[in-house]
Design a protein around this motif. Structure first.
Motif, PDB file in Angstrom:
ATOM      1  N   TRP A  47       0.847  -1.201   0.000  1.00 20.36           N
ATOM      2  CA  TRP A  47       0.000   0.000   0.000  1.00 20.36           C
ATOM      3  C   TRP A  47       0.873   1.238   0.000  1.00 20.36           C
ATOM      4  N   ASP A  48       0.661   2.123  -0.985  1.00 15.93           N
ATOM      5  CA  ASP A  48       1.487   3.329  -1.095  1.00 15.93           C
ATOM      6  C   ASP A  48       0.670   4.548  -1.529  1.00 15.93           C
ATOM      7  N   VAL A  49      -0.585   4.601  -1.120  1.00 14.44           N
ATOM      8  CA  VAL A  49      -1.459   5.696  -1.524  1.00 14.44           C
ATOM      9  C   VAL A  49      -1.222   6.886  -0.592  1.00 14.44           C
ATOM     10  N   PRO A  50      -0.767   8.018  -1.146  1.00 23.24           N
ATOM     11  CA  PRO A  50      -0.518   9.203  -0.317  1.00 23.24           C
ATOM     12  C   PRO A  50      -1.782   9.643   0.422  1.00 23.24           C
ATOM     13  N   GLY A  51      -1.606  10.080   1.651  1.00 23.06           N
ATOM     14  CA  GLY A  51      -2.725  10.562   2.449  1.00 23.06           C
ATOM     15  C   GLY A  51      -3.517   9.466   3.126  1.00 23.06           C
TER      16      GLY A  51
END
Length: 110
Positions: A47-51
């Motif tokens: 998982w690397d979704v900003p915010g």
């Protein structure tokens, strides 16, 4: 997986529309101003979704309580009342991206 409440609520709406709704239980944590999605074990590793934040567990023995697990939190979509047991991470990523674009467009019109 948690996100700020505005983006999370928008993502829930996106996931629930259409012919194939795809959202599992969703928790609203009022004091933290976040929305939490239950995703399959192993999601946090990629998982690397900003915010957003994704906390890993081994997923074994997980039982979803009928009462929210945190003081001040409440089930937005409780276990058993949602469209599925867990939210698909790929679909969630798409919904969060669309939610961010929608919020950005709405804010730019203000």
């Amino acid at each position: 997986m948690t996100v700020p409440v505005r983006r999370g609520l928008e993502a829930v709406d996106i996931l629930r529309r259409g012919d194939d709704p795809a959202v599992g239980p969703v928790l609203h944590d009022g004091p933290c101003d976040t929305v939490g999605f239950l995703v399959p074990p192993g999601t946090a590793e990629a998982w690397d979704v900003p915010g957003s934040a994704c906390t890993g567990t081994d997923g074994r023995g997980l039982r979803l309580p009928s009462e929210p697990p945190a003081v001040g939190a409440g089930w937005l979509l409780p276990p058993g009342a949602s469209d599925g047991p867990l939210t698909d991470p790929a679909r969630l990523r798409e919904a969060l991206d669309e939610a961010a674009r929608t919020i950005e467009a709405a804010d730019s019109r203000s």
